[in-house]
Design a protein around this motif. Structure first.
Motif, short mmCIF file in Angstrom:
data_model
loop_
_atom_site.label_atom_id
_atom_site.label_comp_id
_atom_site.label_asym_id
_atom_site.label_seq_id
_atom_site.Cartn_x
_atom_site.Cartn_y
_atom_site.Cartn_z
N THR A 1 0.84 -1.20 0.00
CA THR A 1 0.00 0.00 0.00
C THR A 1 0.87 1.25 0.00
N VAL A 2 0.31 2.33 -0.49
CA VAL A 2 1.03 3.60 -0.57
C VAL A 2 1.43 4.10 0.82
N ASP A 3 0.64 3.73 1.84
CA ASP A 3 0.83 4.31 3.18
C ASP A 3 1.71 3.48 4.12
N THR A 4 2.54 2.59 3.55
CA THR A 4 3.49 1.83 4.37
C THR A 4 4.91 2.05 3.82
N PRO A 5 5.47 3.24 4.07
CA PRO A 5 6.74 3.61 3.43
C PRO A 5 8.00 3.03 4.07
N SER B 1 9.39 -16.76 -0.30
CA SER B 1 8.68 -17.79 0.46
C SER B 1 7.30 -18.11 -0.12
N SER B 2 6.97 -17.49 -1.25
CA SER B 2 5.57 -17.54 -1.72
C SER B 2 5.25 -18.71 -2.66
N ASN B 3 6.24 -19.53 -2.98
CA ASN B 3 6.07 -20.53 -4.05
C ASN B 3 4.85 -21.42 -3.98
N ASN B 4 4.57 -22.02 -2.85
CA ASN B 4 3.50 -23.03 -2.79
C ASN B 4 2.18 -22.50 -2.24
N PHE B 5 2.00 -21.19 -2.31
CA PHE B 5 0.81 -20.59 -1.72
C PHE B 5 0.11 -19.66 -2.71
N ASP B 6 -1.20 -19.49 -2.50
CA ASP B 6 -1.97 -18.52 -3.30
C ASP B 6 -1.64 -17.11 -2.83
N ILE B 7 -1.49 -16.98 -1.50
CA ILE B 7 -1.24 -15.67 -0.88
C ILE B 7 -0.16 -15.85 0.19
N THR B 8 0.81 -14.95 0.22
CA THR B 8 1.80 -14.92 1.30
C THR B 8 1.83 -13.49 1.82
N ILE B 9 1.44 -13.31 3.09
CA ILE B 9 1.36 -11.96 3.65
C ILE B 9 2.19 -11.84 4.93
N ALA B 10 2.46 -10.60 5.28
CA ALA B 10 3.25 -10.30 6.48
C ALA B 10 2.38 -10.31 7.72
N GLN B 11 3.00 -10.72 8.82
CA GLN B 11 2.33 -10.69 10.12
C GLN B 11 3.32 -10.19 11.16
N THR B 12 2.80 -9.39 12.10
CA THR B 12 3.59 -8.97 13.25
C THR B 12 2.77 -9.28 14.48
N SER B 13 3.30 -8.97 15.66
CA SER B 13 2.54 -9.24 16.89
C SER B 13 1.24 -8.43 16.90
N PHE B 14 1.21 -7.33 16.15
CA PHE B 14 0.03 -6.47 16.06
C PHE B 14 -1.10 -7.14 15.26
N THR C 1 -2.11 -9.29 11.16
CA THR C 1 -1.69 -9.53 9.79
C THR C 1 -1.75 -8.23 8.99
N HIS C 2 -0.87 -8.14 8.02
CA HIS C 2 -0.82 -6.99 7.13
C HIS C 2 -1.29 -7.50 5.77
N ASN C 3 -2.62 -7.48 5.61
CA ASN C 3 -3.28 -8.16 4.50
C ASN C 3 -2.90 -7.65 3.12
N LEU C 4 -2.43 -6.42 3.05
CA LEU C 4 -2.09 -5.86 1.74
C LEU C 4 -0.59 -5.57 1.65
N CYS C 5 0.18 -6.48 2.25
CA CYS C 5 1.62 -6.47 2.09
C CYS C 5 2.03 -7.91 1.83
N GLY C 6 2.12 -8.27 0.55
CA GLY C 6 2.47 -9.65 0.26
C GLY C 6 2.30 -10.02 -1.19
N VAL C 7 2.37 -11.32 -1.41
CA VAL C 7 2.34 -11.88 -2.76
C VAL C 7 0.97 -12.53 -3.00
N PHE C 8 0.35 -12.16 -4.11
CA PHE C 8 -0.95 -12.70 -4.49
C PHE C 8 -0.82 -13.39 -5.85
N SER C 9 -1.40 -14.58 -5.96
CA SER C 9 -1.29 -15.37 -7.19
C SER C 9 -2.52 -15.23 -8.06
N LYS C 10 -2.33 -15.48 -9.34
CA LYS C 10 -3.44 -15.50 -10.32
C LYS C 10 -4.50 -16.52 -9.93
#
Length: 194
Positions: free
Chosen positions: A99-103, A116-129, A131-140
């Protein structure tokens, strides 16, 4: 000379910016005239292809208009609609979404998500706070579900994530995921960048 990622990077910049009270993508940031220009210039050296996803063309700095992906539906604000347009527009099997707002998301984070995204449809970031749903790899491979969701008027990104082969990668540093949603977060980010 760095090896650029072959996966394209798409910066999402089509939100309403309701909590900010004005279009956050156009706010000045660092030495750039806007946050979107900062993100674009910061990420461009690392990707063979970079795009901006938006509702309209509001980016005077963008030289190549082929790098702009305009949402098919400009009336409804939904990351699901943006993903549909992105996945349908690009030929690639996978795309990296940010996203534009995560500089402050680092190259190391991006690299780990992509590698790390090879065997997944979606690979996203997570922190203790959370999941960061719009920071990651999305497949067709997610396109069919996305189109079914739109037909059923389901626009929650969580629904897509829960109903896909999703991998959450854990990252320690919460600060790197600082999200500029309101004026206070924007001011905090300006202090960090300056």
């Amino acid at each position: 000379m760095i090896d650029k990622f072959s996966i394209p990077c798409i910066i999402l910049s089509g939100g309403k910016s309701q909590r900010m009270g004005e279009d956050k993508s156009l706010l000045p940031f660092g030495s750039s005239s806007s946050l979107i220009e900062f993100q674009y210039n910061r990420l461009k050296p690392y990707f063979q292809n970079i795009y901006i996803s938006s509702k309209l063309d509001k980016f005077s700095f963008l030289q190549d208009k082929k790098e702009l992906i305009i949402d098919e539906n400009i009336d409804i604000y939904s990351p699901i609609l943006a993903l549909q347009t992105i996945i349908k527009t690009l030929e690639n099997e996978k795309v990296f979404i940010i996203t534009v707002d995560t500089p402050f998301i680092t190259l190391e984070i991006i690299e780990k998500l992509i590698n790390s995204s090879n065997n997944f449809d979606i690979t996203i970031a997570q922190t203790s706070f959370g999941t960061h749903n719009l920071c990651g790899v999305f497949s067709k491979t997610t396109l069919t579900l996305i189109e079914d969701m739109i037909k059923s008027d389901i626009h929650k990104i969580n629904y897509l994530i829960k109903n896909s082969r999703t991998q959450n990668l854990y990252f320690e540093n919460e600060e790197e995921f600082l999200n500029l949603n309101d004026k206070a977060e924007y001011k905090k980010a300006l202090k960090i960048i300056n």
